[in-house]
Scaffold this motif. Structure first.
Motif: not given
Length: 285
Positions: A177-193, A203-212
């Motif tokens: 399955t696939t979720t809907g989109y959610r707005d989240v803060p920017l930057g490198a972070t550790t994602l816990q699953v 798991l490491p994740v890095s997010l940039d501004a104005s990006s989906v």
């Protein structure tokens, strides 16, 4: 001015006007013919036990616009391809099977101008399906990225996803399955699953501004892995991996190329004008 100089002056003026017209045609945006509005298609294989496939994308209205992506294995996500608006049939066949053989599965996609879609093979092979996902081209609010989660891992058939100690980005995401989109803060972070009864995986994740983004959970060598795919970025709402990266589409002359041609024309005009004026001057002596 003496009469014998007028032809040279007139010739120089004509050449100058021609140069200006050529430069304007090359340098002014929109001078080239406008391309038709595009839609974008991306293909994904997210079925853990389904062998490698060849994916056929067939335009219903224009067979010449059809294309094939061979050898697509589990976990693969293609770049976007720019396509003209219209109806397309997406079919999967075992890798190397004749194009005339019956597809394992197929679906229809209605591609409209200004939209993007991911067509993904999901589920186990016994219940394989093709999901047509609507990809977001909406720019997130300032200071945020936008994220959705796709669970393609049988190792964690139902998971919660989010940063440590923070609110979950998605909860109870079931396999396939696939979720809907959610707005989240920017930057490198550790994602816990995390799944019920199991220790969370970081798991490491890095997010940039104005990006989906699409965060895809997959099985890799018996362990959980994450893939982060950028769906779109910036106010231009053009998906990354689209026309700019060469995966389909055509572009007009680049700015550098046009500027070079304009400079060459200007130099030619200057040289021609100088020659004519010198020749005219020599006749007066």
């Amino acid at each position: 001015m003496p009469r014998h100089r007028r032809p040279a002056a007139r010739a120089a003026a004509v050449l100058g006007a021609a140069a200006a017209a050529v430069a304007a045609a090359l340098l002014v945006p929109g001078a080239a013919a406008a391309a038709p509005a595009a839609s974008y298609l991306r293909l994904a294989h997210l079925s853990p036990d389904t062998p490698t496939v060849d994916v056929y994308v067939t335009s219903v209205s224009d067979p010449a616009a059809s294309f094939t992506v061979p050898g697509v294995g589990y976990g693969a996500v293609s770049p976007y391809r720019s396509v003209e608006a219209g109806t397309y049939t997406v079919s999967m066949r075992p890798a190397g099977a004749p194009a005339s053989s019956p597809p394992v599965i197929s679906t229809t996609v209605q591609a409209t101008a200004g939209t993007a879609h991911t067509v993904a093979g999901v589920g186990m092979s016994s219940t394989l399906g093709l999901a047509v996902l609507d990809d977001s081209l909406t720019v997130p609010p300032a200071g945020n990225a936008s994220v959705r989660v796709i669970n393609a891992s049988v190792a964690v058939p139902q998971v919660d996803v989010g940063p440590p100690g923070g609110p979950a980005w998605a909860s109870a995401v079931k396999f396939g399955t696939t979720t809907g989109y959610r707005d989240v803060p920017l930057g490198a972070t550790t994602l816990q699953v995390g799944a019920a009864g199991q220790a969370p995986v970081s798991l490491p994740v890095s997010l940039d501004a104005s990006s989906v983004y699409s965060v895809i959970l997959v099985d890799k060598a018996g362990t959980l892995d994450t893939q982060v795919h950028r769906d779109s970025t910036g106010a231009t709402v053009v998906p990354v991996g689209g026309v700019e990266t060469g995966f389909g589409g055509a572009a007009g002359p680049s700015a550098g190329f046009a500027a070079g041609i304009a400079a060459a024309v200007a130099a030619l005009v200057l040289a021609s004008g100088t020659f004519l004026l010198r020749r005219s001057g020599s006749r007066t002596r």
